[in-house]
Scaffold this motif. Structure first.
Motif, mmCIF file in Angstrom:
data_model
loop_
_atom_site.group_PDB
_atom_site.id
_atom_site.type_symbol
_atom_site.label_atom_id
_atom_site.label_comp_id
_atom_site.label_asym_id
_atom_site.label_seq_id
_atom_site.Cartn_x
_atom_site.Cartn_y
_atom_site.Cartn_z
ATOM 1 N N ASP A 56 54.406 31.271 26.682
ATOM 2 C CA ASP A 56 55.701 31.225 26.005
ATOM 3 C C ASP A 56 55.524 30.664 24.607
ATOM 4 O OD1 ASP A 56 58.989 30.499 27.402
ATOM 5 O OD2 ASP A 56 58.385 31.593 25.610
ATOM 6 N N LYS A 57 56.497 30.962 23.755
ATOM 7 C CA LYS A 57 56.420 30.564 22.367
ATOM 8 C C LYS A 57 56.739 29.092 22.185
ATOM 9 C CE LYS A 57 57.879 35.117 20.760
ATOM 10 N NZ LYS A 57 58.939 35.876 20.045
ATOM 11 N N GLY A 58 56.029 28.478 21.234
ATOM 12 C CA GLY A 58 56.363 27.139 20.794
ATOM 13 C C GLY A 58 57.256 27.222 19.573
ATOM 14 N N ASP A 59 57.051 26.334 18.631
ATOM 15 C CA ASP A 59 57.896 26.285 17.442
ATOM 16 C C ASP A 59 57.452 27.238 16.333
ATOM 17 O OD1 ASP A 59 58.295 22.741 17.920
ATOM 18 O OD2 ASP A 59 59.710 24.361 18.394
ATOM 19 N N VAL A 60 56.169 27.562 16.276
ATOM 20 C CA VAL A 60 55.653 28.386 15.176
ATOM 21 C C VAL A 60 54.755 29.508 15.689
ATOM 22 C CG1 VAL A 60 55.873 26.663 13.342
ATOM 23 C CG2 VAL A 60 53.828 26.654 14.806
ATOM 24 N N PRO A 61 55.282 30.465 16.468
ATOM 25 C CA PRO A 61 54.445 31.495 17.081
ATOM 26 C C PRO A 61 54.117 32.696 16.189
ATOM 27 C CG PRO A 61 56.710 31.780 17.751
ATOM 28 C CD PRO A 61 56.672 30.538 16.887
ATOM 29 N N GLU A 62 54.818 32.824 15.049
ATOM 30 C CA GLU A 62 54.660 34.032 14.243
ATOM 31 C C GLU A 62 53.232 34.175 13.726
ATOM 32 O OE1 GLU A 62 58.652 32.734 14.662
ATOM 33 O OE2 GLU A 62 56.994 31.695 13.647
ATOM 34 N N GLY A 63 52.660 35.366 13.932
ATOM 35 C CA GLY A 63 51.320 35.642 13.448
ATOM 36 C C GLY A 63 50.223 35.318 14.443
ATOM 37 N N TYR A 64 50.608 34.843 15.626
ATOM 38 C CA TYR A 64 49.625 34.455 16.647
ATOM 39 C C TYR A 64 49.897 35.187 17.962
ATOM 40 C CZ TYR A 64 49.165 30.474 13.470
ATOM 41 O OH TYR A 64 49.004 29.683 12.364
ATOM 42 N N LYS A 65 48.826 35.367 18.719
ATOM 43 C CA LYS A 65 48.927 35.860 20.088
ATOM 44 C C LYS A 65 48.070 34.986 20.976
ATOM 45 C CE LYS A 65 48.328 40.154 21.062
ATOM 46 N NZ LYS A 65 47.786 41.544 21.095
ATOM 47 N N VAL A 66 48.422 34.932 22.251
ATOM 48 C CA VAL A 66 47.615 34.203 23.219
ATOM 49 C C VAL A 66 47.542 35.027 24.496
ATOM 50 C CG1 VAL A 66 48.123 31.881 22.351
ATOM 51 C CG2 VAL A 66 49.626 32.939 24.073
ATOM 52 N N SER A 67 46.613 34.646 25.342
ATOM 53 C CA SER A 67 46.543 35.234 26.673
ATOM 54 C C SER A 67 46.040 34.173 27.639
ATOM 55 C CB SER A 67 45.626 36.459 26.692
ATOM 56 O OG SER A 67 44.271 36.080 26.489
ATOM 57 N N ARG A 68 46.399 34.332 28.908
ATOM 58 C CA ARG A 68 45.935 33.379 29.932
ATOM 59 C C ARG A 68 45.584 34.193 31.174
ATOM 60 N NH1 ARG A 68 47.657 28.025 31.554
ATOM 61 N NH2 ARG A 68 45.816 27.100 32.529
ATOM 62 N N LYS A 69 44.403 34.768 31.117
ATOM 63 C CA LYS A 69 43.937 35.595 32.225
ATOM 64 C C LYS A 69 43.237 34.759 33.289
ATOM 65 C CE LYS A 69 43.461 39.969 29.731
ATOM 66 N NZ LYS A 69 44.202 39.550 28.521
ATOM 67 N N GLU A 70 42.698 33.637 32.870
ATOM 68 C CA GLU A 70 42.036 32.721 33.807
ATOM 69 C C GLU A 70 42.613 31.330 33.553
ATOM 70 O OE1 GLU A 70 37.483 33.705 33.634
ATOM 71 O OE2 GLU A 70 38.389 33.799 31.639
ATOM 72 N N LYS A 71 42.560 30.507 34.583
ATOM 73 C CA LYS A 71 43.141 29.187 34.454
ATOM 74 C C LYS A 71 42.446 28.354 33.398
ATOM 75 C CE LYS A 71 45.159 25.898 37.672
ATOM 76 N NZ LYS A 71 45.214 25.471 39.091
ATOM 77 N N ARG A 72 41.157 28.473 33.242
ATOM 78 C CA ARG A 72 40.418 27.588 32.373
ATOM 79 C C ARG A 72 40.454 28.003 30.899
ATOM 80 N NH1 ARG A 72 35.455 26.237 34.172
ATOM 81 N NH2 ARG A 72 34.709 25.844 32.056
ATOM 82 N N ASN A 73 40.793 29.235 30.590
ATOM 83 C CA ASN A 73 40.692 29.731 29.218
ATOM 84 C C ASN A 73 42.045 30.096 28.618
ATOM 85 O OD1 ASN A 73 37.847 29.562 29.212
ATOM 86 N ND2 ASN A 73 37.706 31.539 30.246
ATOM 87 N N PHE A 74 42.204 29.790 27.344
ATOM 88 C CA PHE A 74 43.470 30.079 26.662
ATOM 89 C C PHE A 74 43.153 30.399 25.196
ATOM 90 C CE2 PHE A 74 47.820 30.417 26.290
ATOM 91 C CZ PHE A 74 48.461 29.460 25.530
ATOM 92 N N PRO A 75 42.676 31.595 24.917
ATOM 93 C CA PRO A 75 42.302 31.944 23.546
ATOM 94 C C PRO A 75 43.495 32.157 22.630
ATOM 95 C CG PRO A 75 42.047 33.836 25.004
ATOM 96 C CD PRO A 75 42.378 32.672 25.883
ATOM 97 N N LEU A 76 43.301 31.804 21.379
ATOM 98 C CA LEU A 76 44.305 32.011 20.330
ATOM 99 C C LEU A 76 43.818 33.155 19.444
ATOM 100 C CD1 LEU A 76 46.916 30.907 18.896
ATOM 101 C CD2 LEU A 76 45.340 29.582 17.459
ATOM 102 N N ILE A 77 44.646 34.162 19.277
ATOM 103 C CA ILE A 77 44.262 35.362 18.548
ATOM 104 C C ILE A 77 45.103 35.498 17.293
ATOM 105 C CG2 ILE A 77 44.037 37.881 18.677
ATOM 106 C CD1 ILE A 77 44.161 37.288 21.860
ATOM 107 N N LEU A 78 44.415 35.703 16.174
ATOM 108 C CA LEU A 78 45.097 36.006 14.916
ATOM 109 C C LEU A 78 44.732 37.452 14.575
ATOM 110 C CD1 LEU A 78 44.617 32.807 14.985
ATOM 111 C CD2 LEU A 78 45.013 32.941 12.501
ATOM 112 N N GLU A 79 45.681 38.352 14.783
ATOM 113 C CA GLU A 79 45.412 39.777 14.607
ATOM 114 C C GLU A 79 45.150 40.122 13.140
ATOM 115 O OE1 GLU A 79 45.401 42.377 16.774
ATOM 116 O OE2 GLU A 79 46.283 41.609 18.630
ATOM 117 N N SER A 80 45.919 39.527 12.248
ATOM 118 C CA SER A 80 45.768 39.790 10.818
ATOM 119 C C SER A 80 46.012 38.491 10.055
ATOM 120 C CB SER A 80 46.750 40.875 10.371
ATOM 121 O OG SER A 80 46.563 41.187 9.005
ATOM 122 N N PRO A 81 45.002 37.634 10.005
ATOM 123 C CA PRO A 81 45.198 36.311 9.410
ATOM 124 C C PRO A 81 45.649 36.384 7.945
ATOM 125 C CG PRO A 81 43.101 36.449 10.563
ATOM 126 C CD PRO A 81 43.641 37.840 10.493
#
Lengths: 113, 112
Positions: A56-81
């Motif tokens: 879910d989104k926090g306060d400043v989600p614009e420009g970022y993506k995340v995924s949580r496919k496994e419990k231990r990992n939570f990558p932050l993705i910047l599609e077009s920094p």
């Protein structure tokens, strides 16, 4: 040792070049979160995840993506920094939620030229 | 989320006791108060958490008055290494809430 790891620790990139910052925790925590920190602005939450496949989104989600496919990992993705995403990024995890003790990673300093 | 207000900065000298107050006027019945410490370029670190009255651990004490609309983090006999930013968070530990707000924190500078 219980810890949150982030990679890379430092990254210099150019505008528009997709990048991923990885975050991993070895404490079997359900909650994970990403923050950015800019001078004079404190810590601002980008995204959080209460469990696998739940984000879910926090306060400043614009420009970022995340995924949580496994419990231990939570990558932050910047599609077009962009340069305004130059910041210090922290990943955190806790057993249940943000009011539980959050354990923070060492930080990733990102510069977008 | 209960909004919190802290002083932007504080100065102290080595050996003194430092008290940092956090205002949270709209705290809810089930909310707890949590304090974190952050050194430059490092992630925040949990210091202490409490619900009411007084909590003490090996690092600090947390004082919470009966109305719970504020709380005070007390650091006994500070040293130069206590120079850091201190954040106050308020939230319900039982609802597994996700969205968090750290605010700007209080920058404590300890001088020799």
């Amino acid at each position: 040792e219980a810890q949150v790891t982030q990679n890379p620790r430092y990254l210099i990139t150019v505008t528009g070049k997709k990048l991923t910052v990885t975050c991993s925790q070895n404490m079997n925590h359900e909650y994970m979160s990403w923050y950015r920190q800019d001078p004079g602005l404190g810590l601002r939450q980008i995204y959080y995840s209460m469990n696998v496949e739940v984000t879910d989104k926090g306060d400043v989600p614009e420009g970022y993506k995340v995924s949580r496919k496994e419990k231990r990992n939570f990558p932050l993705i910047l599609e077009s920094p962009s340069p305004n995403q130059t910041s210090l990024y922290f990943c955190a995890s806790s057993k249940l939620g943000y009011t539980d003790t959050q354990y923070f990673g060492p930080g990733t300093r990102l510069t977008v030229l | 989320l209960a909004k919190t207000t802290q002083p932007i900065s504080m100065d102290s000298y080595e050996g003194q006791e430092v008290n940092i107050t956090c205002s949270h006027n709209n705290i809810a019945t089930n909310d707890y108060i949590t304090w974190y410490q952050q050194f430059p370029s490092q992630g925040p670190r949990f210091i202490i958490q409490g619900y009411k009255t007084k909590v003490t651990n090996e690092v600090a004490s947390l004082f919470i008055p009966a109305d719970r609309k504020s709380s005070t983090l007390s650091l006994p006999r500070v040293s130069l290494s206590d120079t850091a930013v201190y954040y106050c968070l308020v939230g319900d530990v039982d609802t597994n809430a996700g969205k968090s707000t750290f605010g700007d924190g209080t920058t404590l500078t300890v001088k020799p």
